[in-house]
Design an enzyme around this catalytic site. Structure first.
Site, PDB file in Angstrom:
ATOM      1  N   ASP A  35       0.839  -1.197   0.000  1.00  0.00           N
ATOM      2  CA  ASP A  35       0.000   0.000   0.000  1.00  0.00           C
ATOM      3  C   ASP A  35       0.882   1.258   0.000  1.00  0.00           C
ATOM      4  O   ASP A  35       1.682   1.460   0.903  1.00  0.00           O
ATOM      5  CB  ASP A  35      -0.886  -0.053   1.264  1.00  0.00           C
ATOM      6  CG  ASP A  35      -2.167   0.728   1.118  1.00  0.00           C
ATOM      7  OD1 ASP A  35      -2.115   1.854   0.593  1.00  0.00           O
ATOM      8  OD2 ASP A  35      -3.220   0.210   1.553  1.00  0.00           O
ATOM      9  N   THR A  76      -6.628   3.542  -2.280  1.00  0.00           N
ATOM     10  CA  THR A  76      -6.487   2.131  -1.908  1.00  0.00           C
ATOM     11  C   THR A  76      -7.588   1.216  -2.470  1.00  0.00           C
ATOM     12  O   THR A  76      -7.284   0.166  -3.035  1.00  0.00           O
ATOM     13  CB  THR A  76      -6.484   2.012  -0.367  1.00  0.00           C
ATOM     14  OG1 THR A  76      -5.397   2.799   0.099  1.00  0.00           O
ATOM     15  CG2 THR A  76      -6.308   0.589   0.088  1.00  0.00           C
ATOM     16  N   ASN A  97     -12.250   5.266  -2.014  1.00  0.00           N
ATOM     17  CA  ASN A  97     -12.435   4.542  -0.754  1.00  0.00           C
ATOM     18  C   ASN A  97     -13.836   4.845  -0.225  1.00  0.00           C
ATOM     19  O   ASN A  97     -14.589   3.952   0.128  1.00  0.00           O
ATOM     20  CB  ASN A  97     -11.405   4.978   0.292  1.00  0.00           C
ATOM     21  CG  ASN A  97     -10.013   4.521  -0.072  1.00  0.00           C
ATOM     22  OD1 ASN A  97      -9.838   3.538  -0.779  1.00  0.00           O
ATOM     23  ND2 ASN A  97      -9.014   5.241   0.414  1.00  0.00           N
ATOM     24  N   ARG A 162     -10.425  -3.235   3.383  1.00  0.00           N
ATOM     25  CA  ARG A 162     -10.537  -3.177   1.909  1.00  0.00           C
ATOM     26  C   ARG A 162      -9.360  -3.844   1.211  1.00  0.00           C
ATOM     27  O   ARG A 162      -9.477  -4.342   0.097  1.00  0.00           O
ATOM     28  CB  ARG A 162     -10.732  -1.739   1.422  1.00  0.00           C
ATOM     29  CG  ARG A 162      -9.644  -0.750   1.813  1.00  0.00           C
ATOM     30  CD  ARG A 162     -10.065   0.674   1.425  1.00  0.00           C
ATOM     31  NE  ARG A 162      -9.077   1.683   1.762  1.00  0.00           N
ATOM     32  CZ  ARG A 162      -8.921   2.257   2.958  1.00  0.00           C
ATOM     33  NH1 ARG A 162      -9.711   1.887   3.956  1.00  0.00           N
ATOM     34  NH2 ARG A 162      -8.015   3.187   3.168  1.00  0.00           N
ATOM     35  N   ASP A 304       1.492   2.476   3.829  1.00  0.00           N
ATOM     36  CA  ASP A 304       0.601   3.616   3.573  1.00  0.00           C
ATOM     37  C   ASP A 304       0.420   4.464   4.830  1.00  0.00           C
ATOM     38  O   ASP A 304       0.569   5.685   4.797  1.00  0.00           O
ATOM     39  CB  ASP A 304      -0.761   3.122   3.071  1.00  0.00           C
ATOM     40  CG  ASP A 304      -1.698   4.273   2.724  1.00  0.00           C
ATOM     41  OD1 ASP A 304      -1.404   4.992   1.755  1.00  0.00           O
ATOM     42  OD2 ASP A 304      -2.713   4.460   3.416  1.00  0.00           O
ATOM     43  N   HIS A 308       1.659   8.331   5.138  1.00  0.00           N
ATOM     44  CA  HIS A 308       0.764   9.433   5.495  1.00  0.00           C
ATOM     45  C   HIS A 308       1.300  10.172   6.724  1.00  0.00           C
ATOM     46  O   HIS A 308       1.167  11.382   6.833  1.00  0.00           O
ATOM     47  CB  HIS A 308      -0.644   8.913   5.800  1.00  0.00           C
ATOM     48  CG  HIS A 308      -1.456   8.637   4.578  1.00  0.00           C
ATOM     49  ND1 HIS A 308      -1.867   9.624   3.722  1.00  0.00           N
ATOM     50  CD2 HIS A 308      -1.925   7.480   4.050  1.00  0.00           C
ATOM     51  CE1 HIS A 308      -2.567   9.092   2.727  1.00  0.00           C
ATOM     52  NE2 HIS A 308      -2.610   7.785   2.906  1.00  0.00           N
ATOM     53  N   HIS A 352      -1.226   2.403  -5.318  1.00  0.00           N
ATOM     54  CA  HIS A 352      -1.038   3.806  -5.725  1.00  0.00           C
ATOM     55  C   HIS A 352       0.335   4.220  -5.232  1.00  0.00           C
ATOM     56  O   HIS A 352       0.928   3.519  -4.416  1.00  0.00           O
ATOM     57  CB  HIS A 352      -2.117   4.732  -5.125  1.00  0.00           C
ATOM     58  CG  HIS A 352      -2.260   4.603  -3.626  1.00  0.00           C
ATOM     59  ND1 HIS A 352      -1.315   5.083  -2.736  1.00  0.00           N
ATOM     60  CD2 HIS A 352      -3.207   4.010  -2.865  1.00  0.00           C
ATOM     61  CE1 HIS A 352      -1.698   4.800  -1.505  1.00  0.00           C
ATOM     62  NE2 HIS A 352      -2.835   4.129  -1.538  1.00  0.00           N
TER      63      HIS A 352
HETATM   64 ZN    ZN Z   1      -3.236   6.230   1.657  1.00  0.00          ZN
END
Ligand code: ZN
Length: 543
Positions: A35, A76, A97, A162, A304, A308, A352
């Site tokens: 991710d 995602t 999302n 997810r 991910d 972030h 991504h």
């Molecule tokens: Zn993200």
């Protein structure tokens, strides 16, 4: 004599063909999604990687060096759906999302399902009310299930719901995801089964998850991490309860202010913990043990969360990838032993990429910045009301898409003119680069134009009525940490490493796209393509 030699040669040639056809079928397909993994993490941190992780996949497998998402928004949910269904949001319907459901007139989450009940959590807990029902097409795992009369299994695991649910598809035997908070458990929902298997309960009641609430210091001496920014800088969030986002982090101490076990998600230990769980799943579910190909999907979410939090140029991200390389090496070693070398096929990609922290880019004189969606919404509402009497016409704005309230229009012509007025206004608005109306997206040929990405992310029924694209490296996000979602190269370029049974060794700079993975795996398995697949079979990689 000559004839005899020719016959012998022909026989040999036939034998050769026979030997090729006789390559044993792959017993297990492992689909790994990292991710938020940017392609350049493979190159930037290369000197720190071992020979047995990413480099083994590159050496023995096939590497795509110009591999991209071909739609926006790059999030995602759509990323995972596109990898496994072989198409883009315009067909599989996972447009983000979270999006605005104009029929229900409320927000929708890509994996939520009010009809499902969680297993391993309180039945009312929203964490468990999940299924893939919003995904409108099949994944290659679904096709494999149909093809094998449901004898080939599918299991999906991830920290994020997810990340487990969408890859595993509609017919999965199970998807498992992590609930943070006080428990720190892997759960599922009754969409898949009646109760959690014993091995899952055993894992949850073990001390494995708890053991990771420990100190996080760099894997190697931090002075060797010369491929990232300084540890102390102004571009990182860090954790509550610690003044600076600098190593080391005492996770046990910081846990209570940072969502208890939830803190593990934004550390490399989230990957370690998931890998522990993944090995249990592969062993206890007997994946790759018989003649029916199984599919295992593994999505590492911690890269991910960490991106972030700390941004793509942080020491924390560098450390996480150096450790992830160790995780990959560990997994390959495990699969060699458990399933057998050459008996499985594996690919590793991302859902991504991510942008450099825009404030950091600005400080290096590169155009970048922040966009206030709420302010734009106010201004647009005012414009439409004052100039055209279109009061309260904007129902919602989600993912750079404006949804109109259709009850406000007496005629279709009024609806089209509202789209055009909004477009006219937005094209004059600071830091909006491009605007497309529903009318344009439904009626224009965008082949070869940047609008293609918008079009492939646009689902005719689910998407909004005006779509705007921000200037390069502009985001609606806090001023610290990285995010993603655009159609720019930093968000669209992803790694793709394919490896194992049926895969050649090599590399290419030819441009391929995310929806090409599922058709390629389907070709390798000799199964029907996922029912909405639009990607192409990457023939270069197949033996
Ligand atoms: Zn993200």
């Amino acid at each position: 004599m000559k004839l005899k030699i020719t016959i012998v040669l022909l026989l040999l040639a036939q034998l050769h063909v026979f030997a090729q056809q006789d390559t044993p079928k792959t017993k297990l397909v492992v689909g790994i999604v990292v991710d938020q993994m940017r392609y350049d993490y493979l190159t930037r941190f290369e000197s720190h990687y071992s020979d047995d992780g990413f480099k083994r996949l590159q050496r023995e497998g096939f590497e795509m060096k110009n591999f991209h998402f071909d739609y926006v928004p790059t999030y995602t949910g759509p990323g995972h759906a596109s990898v496994f269904t072989g198409t883009s949001p315009m067909n599989h319907g996972i447009i983000a999302n979270n999006w605005y459901d104009k029929f229900e007139k409320k927000g929708a989450y890509c994996a939520s399902d009010p009809k499902a009940t969680g297993l391993g959590v309180d039945p009312d807990d929203r964490d468990g009310k999940m299924s893939p029902h919003r995904m409108l097409t099949t994944s290659f795992a679904d096709q494999n299930r149909l093809h094998t009369q449901f004898k080939g299994k599918t299991i999906g695991v991830s920290i994020k719901d997810r990340g487990a649910i969408l890859p595993a598809g509609h017919t999965a035997n199970a998807a498992y995801w992590f609930v943070a908070g006080d428990q720190g458990h892997f759960i599922s929902s009754d969409f898949y089964m009646d109760e959690l298997p014993k091995w899952v309960n055993k894992f949850n009641s073990s001390k494995v998850v708890k053991s990771y609430l420990k100190e996080w210091d760099t894997f190697k001496d931090i002075s060797t991490y010369i491929e990232s920014g300084s540890d102390l800088n102004t571009y990182e969030h860090g954790f509550k309860g610690k003044d600076n986002a600098t190593f080391p982090y005492n996770l046990k101490k910081l846990a209570k202010d940072n969502g208890n076990y939830g803190i593990l998600r934004s550390t490399p230990y989230g990957n370690d913990m998931l890998l522990d769980f993944a090995k249990e799943a592969i062993t206890n579910e007997d994946l790759g043990q018989d003649e029916f190909t199984d599919v295992f999907t593994l999505s590492f979410s911690s890269p991910d969360y960490t991106g972030h939090n700390f941004g793509v140029n942080s020491k924390e991200i560098q450390d996480l990838y150096i450790r992830l390389d160790q995780n990959i090496a560990d997994l390959l070693k495990f699969l060699d032993k458990q399933v057998g070398k050459g008996n499985y096929t594996l690919f590793l990609t991302a859902d991504h990429g991510a942008v450099h922290v825009p404030q950091y880019l600005q400080d290096q004189k590169i155009p970048a910045g922040y966009f206030e969606t709420d302010l734009m919404k106010e201004n647009l509402e005012e414009y439409l009301a004052d100039s055209f009497g279109l009061e309260g016409v904007i129902e919602s704005i989600y993912n750079n898409q404006i949804f109109f309230d259709y009850s406000k229009f007496k005629t279709y012509a009024e609806f089209v003119s509202a789209q055009n007025e909004a477009k006219h206004f937005l094209l004059q608005y600071k830091n909006i680069d491009k605007v497309y109306t529903r009318e344009m997206l439904e009626n224009s040929d965008f082949s070869g134009s940047p609008a293609e990405l918008v079009l492939r992310g646009f689902h005719q029924k689910r998407s909004g009525d005006v779509v705007y694209v921000l200037d390069n490296s502009f985001i609606s996000y806090p001023k610290k940490g990285s995010t993603h979602g655009s159609g720019n190269n930093y968000d669209t370029q992803a790694p793709l490493l394919m490896f194992g049974n049926g895969i050649k060794s090599g590399k290419t700079y030819n441009k391929y796209h995310i929806p090409d993975i599922a058709p390629t795996i389907s070709a390798l398995l000799g199964i029907e393509l996922p029912n909405g697949a639009t990607g192409k079979i990457i023939t270069e990689v197949l033996e």
